[in-house]
Design a protein around this motif. Structure first.
Motif, mmCIF file in Angstrom:
data_model
loop_
_atom_site.group_PDB
_atom_site.id
_atom_site.type_symbol
_atom_site.label_atom_id
_atom_site.label_comp_id
_atom_site.label_asym_id
_atom_site.label_seq_id
_atom_site.Cartn_x
_atom_site.Cartn_y
_atom_site.Cartn_z
ATOM 1 N N UNK A 1 -3.050 -15.867 13.119
ATOM 2 C CA UNK A 1 -2.514 -16.290 14.405
ATOM 3 C C UNK A 1 -1.518 -15.288 14.975
ATOM 4 N N UNK A 2 -0.871 -14.525 14.103
ATOM 5 C CA UNK A 2 0.159 -13.586 14.548
ATOM 6 C C UNK A 2 -0.258 -12.144 14.245
ATOM 7 N N UNK A 3 0.440 -11.228 14.900
ATOM 8 C CA UNK A 3 0.315 -9.815 14.586
ATOM 9 C C UNK A 3 1.490 -9.415 13.694
ATOM 10 N N UNK A 4 1.293 -8.371 12.929
ATOM 11 C CA UNK A 4 2.380 -7.926 12.061
ATOM 12 C C UNK A 4 3.586 -7.544 12.905
ATOM 13 N N UNK A 5 3.356 -7.050 14.135
ATOM 14 C CA UNK A 5 4.461 -6.638 15.001
ATOM 15 C C UNK A 5 5.226 -7.831 15.572
ATOM 16 N N UNK A 6 4.706 -9.045 15.409
ATOM 17 C CA UNK A 6 5.463 -10.225 15.822
ATOM 18 C C UNK A 6 6.669 -10.446 14.916
ATOM 19 N N UNK A 7 6.561 -10.017 13.676
ATOM 20 C CA UNK A 7 7.612 -10.284 12.685
ATOM 21 C C UNK A 7 8.277 -9.023 12.142
ATOM 22 N N UNK A 8 7.637 -7.851 12.317
ATOM 23 C CA UNK A 8 8.159 -6.623 11.719
ATOM 24 C C UNK A 8 8.178 -5.481 12.740
ATOM 25 N N UNK A 9 9.137 -4.588 12.574
ATOM 26 C CA UNK A 9 9.143 -3.317 13.295
ATOM 27 C C UNK A 9 8.374 -2.301 12.465
ATOM 28 N N UNK A 10 7.425 -1.597 13.081
ATOM 29 C CA UNK A 10 6.651 -0.577 12.382
ATOM 30 C C UNK A 10 7.325 0.770 12.614
ATOM 31 N N UNK A 11 7.788 1.409 11.526
ATOM 32 C CA UNK A 11 8.551 2.647 11.632
ATOM 33 C C UNK A 11 7.704 3.848 11.208
ATOM 34 N N UNK A 12 8.248 4.730 10.388
ATOM 35 C CA UNK A 12 7.585 5.978 10.049
ATOM 36 C C UNK A 12 6.448 5.775 9.049
ATOM 37 N N UNK A 13 5.511 6.723 9.078
ATOM 38 C CA UNK A 13 4.375 6.697 8.162
ATOM 39 C C UNK A 13 4.813 7.198 6.788
ATOM 40 N N UNK A 14 4.444 6.445 5.738
ATOM 41 C CA UNK A 14 4.816 6.806 4.367
ATOM 42 C C UNK A 14 3.697 7.529 3.639
ATOM 43 N N UNK A 15 2.457 7.252 4.010
ATOM 44 C CA UNK A 15 1.342 7.870 3.295
ATOM 45 C C UNK A 15 0.017 7.528 3.932
ATOM 46 N N UNK A 16 -1.017 8.233 3.454
ATOM 47 C CA UNK A 16 -2.377 8.049 3.961
ATOM 48 C C UNK A 16 -3.319 7.903 2.781
ATOM 49 N N UNK A 17 -4.225 6.950 2.856
ATOM 50 C CA UNK A 17 -5.228 6.769 1.813
ATOM 51 C C UNK A 17 -6.598 6.604 2.430
ATOM 52 N N UNK A 18 -7.584 6.498 1.575
ATOM 53 C CA UNK A 18 -8.945 6.320 2.063
ATOM 54 C C UNK A 18 -9.078 5.003 2.829
ATOM 55 N N UNK B 1 10.302 -3.081 4.158
ATOM 56 C CA UNK B 1 9.051 -3.326 3.439
ATOM 57 C C UNK B 1 8.107 -2.158 3.685
ATOM 58 N N UNK B 2 6.972 -2.196 3.004
ATOM 59 C CA UNK B 2 5.907 -1.226 3.251
ATOM 60 C C UNK B 2 4.695 -1.975 3.799
ATOM 61 N N UNK B 3 4.069 -1.428 4.804
ATOM 62 C CA UNK B 3 2.891 -2.060 5.400
ATOM 63 C C UNK B 3 1.643 -1.247 5.111
ATOM 64 N N UNK B 4 0.681 -1.854 4.441
ATOM 65 C CA UNK B 4 -0.575 -1.193 4.110
ATOM 66 C C UNK B 4 -1.602 -1.613 5.156
ATOM 67 N N UNK B 5 -1.946 -0.693 6.049
ATOM 68 C CA UNK B 5 -2.813 -0.980 7.183
ATOM 69 C C UNK B 5 -4.253 -0.574 6.843
ATOM 70 N N UNK B 6 -5.099 -1.564 6.610
ATOM 71 C CA UNK B 6 -6.512 -1.295 6.363
ATOM 72 C C UNK B 6 -7.228 -1.071 7.687
ATOM 73 N N UNK B 7 -8.175 -0.133 7.695
ATOM 74 C CA UNK B 7 -8.949 0.115 8.916
ATOM 75 C C UNK B 7 -9.709 -1.148 9.313
ATOM 76 N N UNK B 8 -10.434 -1.722 8.371
ATOM 77 C CA UNK B 8 -11.041 -3.029 8.559
ATOM 78 C C UNK B 8 -12.118 -3.118 9.614
ATOM 79 N N UNK B 9 -12.722 -2.027 10.022
ATOM 80 C CA UNK B 9 -13.753 -2.109 11.053
ATOM 81 C C UNK B 9 -15.122 -2.421 10.448
ATOM 82 N N UNK C 1 -1.740 -10.018 7.385
ATOM 83 C CA UNK C 1 -2.133 -10.335 8.755
ATOM 84 C C UNK C 1 -3.550 -9.823 9.010
ATOM 85 N N UNK C 2 -4.332 -10.619 9.688
ATOM 86 C CA UNK C 2 -5.691 -10.231 10.063
ATOM 87 C C UNK C 2 -5.774 -10.243 11.580
ATOM 88 N N UNK C 3 -5.617 -9.064 12.161
ATOM 89 C CA UNK C 3 -5.770 -8.900 13.604
ATOM 90 C C UNK C 3 -6.943 -7.971 13.820
#
Length: 626
Positions: A192-209, A225-233, A263-265
């Motif tokens: 129902x929510x986006x991660x940006x509704x509850x968190x500020x997204x700051x600098x990039x810490x790393x990149x993975x497959x 916190x750390x946010x792991x953003x899956x491509x999910x397409x 979060x699933x957006x």
């Protein structure tokens, strides 16, 4: 402002903007002119020029005005890591604006929290020059504290930062122990929510497959916190993310990194994780400020075993244990956590699990032979980690991945006489009991924790411990960095072949001047995306399959999106399939097309250096048309 002693007919003040309003006033006579600025603001900073003109010509004088003020407070609340009964480490972010003058120091303030939740603020440190501080005195066992930070520049102190969460110091009984955690969460994916509704997204810490990891701060508490953003397409990417979240709900243990929200957006899935600031364990070990002994290695290995033991008790196997997945909780302590459960699986006795993934140096023989894996598959990897930890060398390192895999399959290894000269026989027996090709002969986690070597920590004399050489460990880490750039070097070769320059690109051996070569490679490997093969226009009949193929290059690897008539295209109902291979081949497949699928399809590739776009038209023809 300075005075100009001429006898002009006209004075005029100039700046990069219009000087209007009640704050700006010009006073003068036939011989001088003065610009008065009241209630100065930072935007008043700049270069001001006074032009004096008479009948014979003109003259001018310029000066620079700098308006400085107190800095803004640090951007977020400080992060606290308790080390023992009386010591902890604070870390924080600097202010978003320094007031126009460089930050000279930070003031750290502490409040001892009473039973009513109140207390007075006192100054803990007034001259901290960095954004972290180790506090080793003045704190009481089991007392509760909160902290805040002020920034200081040439003008003065900022307002205080947001306050940290209340923390309780460890008890004074016995040796320091880990507090019982109260933040274990069984995560349900929030749709129902986006991660940006509850968190500020700051600098990039790393990149993975899988995607990217960003630093997050909670909008209400300021906690990091750390946010792991899956491509999910693609469906398989979304399934992998959901599987990892499900597994992590079973892994609530202090030695395992925790997932705290998800979060699933569509199309993106985000996992909110603990933020672990200490970096990789092996990077910590080679730091000149840390001693590396066999005894300290026992401490690290016991923590790894404790985390893996809990996983195995849940019948979950990690399948990707390697040094980069063993990280330190903070930059000064000795506590570690195991991260990255993307390849982990729950074992089912009724369905043998076979996998074909892992890192060549650390993968077990049964994985390479495509035989069923088991809990002791992880124990092989732990044996390799321990071997490297004590010697700085990899037992199965070959000149290529193929040679490495062959050595693992044959279980061919030995203790290098020079590297293990100062290592005890107990440690060698521990490693030998893990690097057994037969899975039944390997120690379990329970057996490893009760081994005579891992029990030596309690009885050994810390003062008698001999420092181990870090030279080979540094070379090992340098080789690992080169392996990570392997894909980058392939991209560099592709770029070199595509380049119109007559001078070829030379790749230097990693044996000498590794750091300089890596830096040079990194500098040369900055390139925005470029399509070296574009898709062709297609005409296809209804109910058939349409496929567009393109090839993109660039470094870092670009993110790829497919669009239809400018709108992002999502995988849905099995009709749309998107594939993006590691060599840069991008494929869009449309199954059982209808007339409505006609349109212009574009592939958009983006990285930090720019973006590129290529397009093609798909025309779907009525199958009844002659």
């Amino acid at each position: 402002m300075p005075l100009c002693r001429l006898r002009p007919l006209v004075f005029r003040w100039r700046c990069g903007r219009v000087l209007e309003g009640s704050r700006f006033r010009i006073e003068g006579s036939s011989e001088s002119s003065t610009l008065l600025i009241s209630e100065t603001r930072p935007e008043d900073s700049g270069r001001y020029t006074l032009v004096a003109r008479d009948r014979k010509g003109s003259s001018q004088h310029s000066l620079t005005l700098s308006v400085i003020e107190r800095p803004q407070p640090p951007a977020s609340s400080p992060v606290v890591c308790v080390l023992s009964t009386h010591s902890l480490v604070l870390s924080w972010a600097g202010p978003c604006y320094d007031g126009g003058s460089a930050i000279t120091s930070y003031v750290v303030e502490v409040q001892q929290v009473s039973s009513t939740g109140e207390g007075s603020w006192t100054e803990l440190s007034a001259g901290c020059k960095s954004t972290s501080l180790r506090v080793s005195s003045g704190l009481q066992p089991q007392a509760q504290y909160r902290f805040r930070i002020r920034a200081c520049n040439a003008v003065g102190l900022s307002e205080p930062s947001p306050e940290s969460q209340v923390i309780r110091m460890e008890s004074g009984a016995g040796e320091p122990h880990e507090e019982k955690r109260n933040d274990y969460v069984t995560v349900t994916i929030d749709e129902k929510h986006k991660v940006t509704d509850h968190y500020n997204v700051l600098d990039k810490l790393g990149v993975g497959k899988f995607g990217h990891v960003y630093r997050l701060t909670h909008k209400e508490t300021g906690q990091v916190f750390a946010g792991k953003f899956y491509k999910g397409r693609r469906a398989k990417e979304r399934d992998a993310a959901k599987k990892e979240i499900e597994l992590m709900n079973s892994l609530h243990h202090p030695k395992l990194v925790q997932c705290l929200a998800a979060y699933d957006n569509k199309p993106e899935i985000v996992m909110v994780m603990e933020f672990i600031a200490g970096g990789e364990l092996f990077e910590r070990i080679v730091d000149d400020n840390f001693e590396h002994t066999e005894q300290s290695s026992v401490g690290y290995m016991r923590q790894i075993l404790q985390g893996v033991q809990y996983m195995h008790q849940q019948n979950i196997v990690h399948l990707d244990l390697k040094p980069e997945n063993i990280v330190c909780e903070d930059r000064t302590g000795f506590r570690i956590k195991i991260i990255d459960f993307g390849l982990a699986s729950k074992l089912d006795s009724s369905t043998p699990l076979k996998v074909m993934h892992g890192t060549p140096e650390f993968v077990a023989p049964e994985v390479i032979n495509y035989e069923p894996v088991c809990l002791t598959t992880d124990m092989w990897s732990i044996g390799v980690i321990c071997y490297i930890l004590l010697s700085g060398e990899s037992p199965f390192q070959g000149d290529s991945d193929t040679e490495t895999l062959a050595l693992v399959t044959a279980a061919q290894w030995e203790f290098d006489e020079e590297s293990f000269e100062d290592i005890t026989n107990q440690a060698k027996d521990f490693i030998s009991s893990l690097l057994q090709k037969n899975v039944r002969h390997r120690m379990s986690c329970e057996e490893a924790l009760s081994h005579s070597w891992t029990m030596t920590l309690e009885s050994a004399d810390p003062g008698a411990a001999k420092n181990l050489s870090k030279d080979k460990m540094k070379k090992f880490l340098a080789r690992q960095k080169w392996k990570k750039t392997g894909k980058a070097m392939l991209a560099l070769k592709r770029m070199a072949m595509l380049s119109k320059s007559d001078s070829p690109v030379t790749l230097t051996s990693p044996v000498d001047d590794t750091e300089d070569v890596l830096k040079s490679l990194e500098e040369r490997m900055q390139a925005k995306p470029e399509f070296i093969k574009a898709p062709f226009d297609l005409s296809v009949f209804e109910d058939s399959t349409a496929q567009l193929i393109c090839h993109v290059t660039g470094y870092p690897d670009p993110e790829v999106l497919w669009l239809r008539d400018g709108e992002v295209l999502e995988e849905q109902d099995g009709c749309v399939q998107v594939d993006y291979e590691e060599d840069g081949i991008c494929v869009l497949t449309l199954d059982s097309v209808t007339l409505q699928h006609s349109g212009t399809y574009s592939c958009k590739a983006t990285n930090v250096h720019g973006e590129a776009l290529c397009s093609a038209k798909i025309t779907v023809v009525d199958k009844h048309t002659d």
